[in-house]
Enzyme design. Structure first.
Site, short mmCIF file in Angstrom:
data_model
loop_
_atom_site.label_atom_id
_atom_site.label_comp_id
_atom_site.label_asym_id
_atom_site.label_seq_id
_atom_site.Cartn_x
_atom_site.Cartn_y
_atom_site.Cartn_z
N LYS A 38 -55.80 -92.22 -47.56
CA LYS A 38 -54.74 -92.01 -46.55
C LYS A 38 -54.67 -90.53 -46.17
O LYS A 38 -54.82 -89.64 -47.02
CB LYS A 38 -53.42 -92.48 -47.16
CG LYS A 38 -52.23 -92.55 -46.21
CD LYS A 38 -51.05 -93.23 -46.93
CE LYS A 38 -49.83 -93.35 -46.05
NZ LYS A 38 -48.71 -94.02 -46.75
N SER A 77 -46.39 -97.66 -44.24
CA SER A 77 -47.05 -96.59 -43.51
C SER A 77 -48.55 -96.49 -43.77
O SER A 77 -49.24 -95.77 -43.05
CB SER A 77 -46.39 -95.25 -43.83
OG SER A 77 -46.51 -94.96 -45.19
N SER A 124 -44.66 -98.94 -48.55
CA SER A 124 -45.76 -98.58 -47.66
C SER A 124 -47.16 -98.91 -48.14
O SER A 124 -48.11 -98.69 -47.40
CB SER A 124 -45.69 -97.09 -47.35
OG SER A 124 -44.57 -96.85 -46.51
#
Lengths: 476, 477
Positions: free
Chosen positions: B68, B143, B167
């Site tokens: 990420k 997310s 997330s």
């Protein structure tokens, strides 16, 4: 005209003499090239996390012990949020309502709290005054950012600028004894702000206080406080009120200007620092702090008084640690029979008069030399006034007092040898009126005789001896 | 090359193939790099060139990993999905990424995400939304949307995500893969661009439970650079359970019945899975988490509060974007942050600043912290009688792009079932349990702190029984 008394509290920031910064492993900086003592943590880079400095906490505990604080079994760090370019994370990691140390006392001033935090970076403003107003641009040096600080806050117990100065001297001596900081105002390892208000004498309610900053020497602190007290008195006398604000003291002009009013005061939005766990004091940490404690000024003062030293001298020697160290070295070097009180007197008065604010250990007068000199006075081998001459020589050139006495013929006359006898005879003969007055019972007239003898002997006669011989000869 | 399509292997399968010599690390990396470079879901913000060869006995044998965007990777853009950090290249690498690289999982690429991890749909990215591989008109969740989409589509064998309120778990559910949020503190946060410090945790997004265990095993462990880091007791085992005999599953009334608008299709899939669990020998009963209905409110006070402080450093002074406009310091601060933060980030900074401000702290932040403690206590009490608490991971399946962007609250409700576990700091895993309207549904198990091994075992047994078909997401090679 109303008589007002100042009510002053002090806020002191002390840079701790650890190896590394408060929350990262960067070495502390002493004038290196800008931005060479930095890392992701003290630069506030994304993703960096703080790590508390064990030694800083140890020093914090020592300070707490020195001022008799209550050491919190559990204390936490808080974030103090505000925006400024010298604050890379946009918050300072400090302590809020659960500080390391609470309460305490040093001398005649109570301590409110002691806590730990990290220092901001250094801003340099490019402009003629060096201040932010009127500068074209500013740059930031992050070397200083993250240095461990102990913040010491007093209760508003100080009643005058002079007392503030004196107390700060005691604090500085204490911190220096502890070895936790260089406590040097010029270098910035000791900073002090004052919270000042005034009130009519006899009243117990507090007046509105202002915060006075930027006083970077003890002398300026004293002047700044006096100037602010005068300013507040002027306001109240004119029927005005004192506004709560932060003020800046300019030592060059001794003027006071406003930095921030109450309306502009920061809301720091304190929150417990989620990146750090609470500091829980262990028995081991407490023991380590206690074991590291040196003799503090108050204890030293008491011990010296116990040796028979007068209170005023004991205080001076205890509160100015270099002086105390010098005295103890001299006492150690002297004879077993050497009386501590006269030695203390000589250190506190004659020596201080000659070396001023400087460390006597750095002078040419070796502690053993002073001890020896005081011994000579004690044994009446040299008069007090001639001993002062010897001290002048020692200060100028160092050396051995006995040798100086010998070389310059400063030895005392009297005290057993017969050299004085004929001289006193001659003095009595030359001052027949005085001799008559003495015989009649007026001892004041002996001054003329002693004066004559002193002139003849170039100050080498011992006054007490002369008096004794005169009495003997005149049968009084 | 004796493996026709290296990207079809699970990570564990790839490790085995690499060890057997059926495949070289270079071939594997090249296959994934090609897939990542041809990704059409906007899952990747940066793709790597070929890495160094893995160390000979590296546990992960050279299976690359997508990471990420908010993990700092030295010299490589690490932007947390935000314009304010566009092009920012950190001078250091996050501890967990370094640990994985050393374990033999080199960096494949940086994945897209909601800006500063704030979002549940990946529509808050400054670099465009990510598309769900199951249906490109729909969101992948957030997310960690990029990481989830990449793993689901097969352009990464596995990925790193972060979970603050759901997330990792929620995008895993919406993309039909496995996502695990570990016990708070077991994975180092050093080098993770922070959103909410007391909630953020890194975790694996994988194709199956075995891969999740394999990756987690190399992620956990004390890191001295993170003061909130704790050691993981023992090691993470390879899950192997086939049955759930003696396992007590608790279904909280508050999180799966009336009172929360769960899609009927999601509920049906969830209940079918509960039946399956019973067939495997588990007991299933309702349990109570009395304060769970307040979890979302508490979360949306606490997380923005911490974020408002964590994001204060993005001020244009030292790194990242700085507004071009001339002006004084305050103007520079204001313009830089106004221009370069997205609206959801600004919204949360304002909320957070408000709830910390003088006079409001006790009513909001202070109170939310107390609610948080209550929620943790609720779980603790539940675990006296149950081994795991189970819920649907998300109240809905993947929704259409733009469906919830007009109403922030409706977006926040996506986290209803995942937030309580985040507040309590306990581990939780989402596994795909079925389809509803041809879209994946996620099943969440949550266990006591440090119960990852038992949790992975239970999840594994269920996974085998469910036998979820993930082919609806795979891009053909």
């Amino acid at each position: 005209m109303t008589e007002y008394e100042p009510v002053i509290g002090l806020e002191i920031h002390v840079q701790l003499a650890t190896q590394t910064k408060m929350f990262c492993g960067c070495a502390l900086s002493f004038g290196e090239q800008p931005n060479t003592r930095t890392c992701p943590v003290c630069l506030g880079l994304p993703g960096a996390l703080p790590l508390p400095n064990e030694r800083a906490i140890h020093f914090g505990l020592m300070i707490g012990l020195a001022v008799d604080s209550e050491l919190a079994p559990r204390s936490i760090f808080h974030r103090k949020n505000y925006f400024y370019p010298d604050l890379p994370k946009g918050y300072q990691i400090s302590q809020y309502d659960e500080p390391l140390c609470r309460g305490g006392r040093l001398g005649d001033v109570r301590i409110h709290r002691v806590h730990l935090e990290d220092d901001a970076a250094k801003l340099v403003h490019a402009g003629s005054s060096g201040r932010i107003h009127g500068s074209q641009s500013s740059v930031v040096d992050f070397n200083r950012g993250g240095t461990p600080l102990a913040e010491i806050v007093t209760e508003p117990d100080v009643r005058s600028a002079a007392q503030a100065r004196e107390w700060l001297t005691l604090l500085r001596t204490t911190l220096r004894q502890l070895g936790v900081s260089d406590v040097n105002m010029e270098e910035g390892s000791l900073r002090c702000d004052a919270n000042i208000s005034i009130r009519p004498v006899g009243e117990s309610a507090l007046g509105t206080k202002t915060e006075l900053k930027n006083m970077n020497s003890f002398r300026f602190i004293e002047r700044g406080i006096n100037a602010e007290v005068a300013r507040q008195e002027g306001l109240l006398e004119a029927g005005d009120i004192v506004t709560q604000e932060t003020l800046h003291f300019d030592p060059r002009t001794e003027s006071i200007t406003s930095m921030r009013s109450k309306e502009e005061a920061h809301d720091y939005r304190y929150l417990p620092e989620p990146d750090l766990v609470p500091v829980a004091i262990t028995t081991r940490m407490l023991d380590d702090a206690r074991d590291a404690m040196p003799e503090l000024p108050a204890a030293r003062e008491e011990r010296l008084e116990g040796l028979g030293i007068a209170a005023a001298n004991a205080r001076q020697l205890a509160w100015r640690s270099e002086l105390g160290d010098y005295f103890e070295a001299a006492l150690e070097a002297g004879d077993a029979s050497l009386d501590p009180q006269p030695l203390a007197n000589w250190v506190c008065n004659e020596l201080v008069a000659r070396v001023g604010e400087e460390d006597p250990a750095a002078s040419r007068v070796a502690p053993e030399a002073l001890a020896k000199l005081v011994g000579l006075v004690d044994a009446k081998d040299v008069t007090v006034s001639n001993a002062k001459v010897v001290l002048d020589r020692l200060v100028a050139d160092g050396g051995d007092p006995a040798a100086i006495v010998e070389a310059e013929g400063l030895g005392a006359l009297g005290g057993g040898d017969d050299a004085l006898d004929p001289i006193v005879e001659a003095a009595l003969a030359a001052n027949a009126d005085a001799a008559e007055k003495i015989r009649a019972g007026n001892m004041k007239a002996i001054g003329a005789i002693i004066g004559h003898v002193m002139r003849e002997t170039k100050g080498r006669a011992d006054g007490g001896e002369v008096t004794r011989i005169v009495r003997e000869k005149l049968g009084v | 090359m004796s493996v026709a399509d290296p990207t079809a292997l699970t990570a564990a399968g790839a490790v085995a193939a690499l060890r057997r010599g059926d495949l070289s690390a270079g071939e594997l990396f090249d296959a994934y790099r090609a897939a990542a470079n041809s990704d059409e879901l906007n899952a990747y913000l940066w793709v790597a060139d070929a890495p160094a060869a893995p160390a000979p006995n590296a546990p992960l044998a050279g299976v690359p990993i997508a990471v990420k965007d908010l993990f700092c990777t030295e010299g490589i853009p690490s932007q947390a999905g935000s314009k304010i950090l566009e092009g920012y290249r950190p001078p250091y690498t996050a501890s967990v990424v370094a640990r994985l690289a050393e374990a033999g999982a080199p960096l494949l690429g940086k994945t897209n995400q909601d800006e500063f991890a704030m979002g549940s749909s990946n529509e808050n990215s400054a670099f465009g939304p990510v598309l769900n591989p199951w249906d490109r008109t729909r969101v992948p969740g957030g997310s960690s949307g990029g990481s989830a989409a990449a793993v689901a589509a097969g352009s990464a064998p596995w990925a790193l995500g972060t979970d603050t309120g759901g997330s990792i778990r929620q995008p895993a559910a919406l993309c039909g893969i496995v996502g695990l949020k570990p016990t708070y503190g077991t994975v180092s946060r050093y080098g993770m661009i922070a959103f909410a410090s007391s909630l953020d945790q890194a975790g694996p997004l994988t194709r199956d439970v075995t891969d999740a265990a394999l990756l987690l095993g190399q992620m956990v462990g004390h890191d001295h650079r993170d003061s909130t880091s704790v050691g993981f007791p023992g090691q993470v085992d390879t899950p192997s359970a086939r049955r759930l005999d003696g396992i007590r599953l608790g279904v909280p009334e508050e999180l799966s019945g009336e009172g929360i608008a769960i899609d009927p299709g999601v509920l049906a899939s969830f209940e079918a899975t509960l039946k399956l669990a019973e067939q495997l020998g588990a007991s299933v009963q309702t349990c109570r988490l009395p304060h769970a209905p307040h979890a979302l409110s508490a979360y949306y006070v606490l997380a923005p509060a911490e974020a408002s402080s964590n994001l204060a450093r993005y001020d244009g002074v030292r790194y990242g974007a700085r507004s071009e406009h001339e002006g004084d310091l305050v103007e520079m601060y204001t313009r830089t942050r106004s221009e370069s933060f997205g609206s959801e980030v600004k919204r949360r900074i304002m909320l957070g600043t408000y709830s910390l401000s003088s006079g409001y702290y006790d009513a909001y932040y202070g109170r939310a912290q107390r609610v948080r403690t209550k929620i943790a206590e609720d779980f603790h009490a539940a675990f006296a009688d149950f081994d795991f608490v189970v819920t649907p991971t998300s109240p809905t399946v993947a929704f259409e792009l733009g469906a919830k962007t007009a109403d922030p609250l409706s977006m926040y409700l996506n986290d209803y079932c995942t937030v309580p576990m985040s507040l309590a700091g306990i581990p939780a895993i989402s596994i795909p349990c079925g389809l509803s309207d041809d879209l994946p549904v996620g099943f969440q198990l949550a266990g006591p702190a440090f119960s990852e091994n038992a949790m992975l075992d239970a999840a594994f047994a269920l996974e085998q029984a469910i036998a979820f078909d993930a082919s609806g997401a795979r891009t053909s090679a």
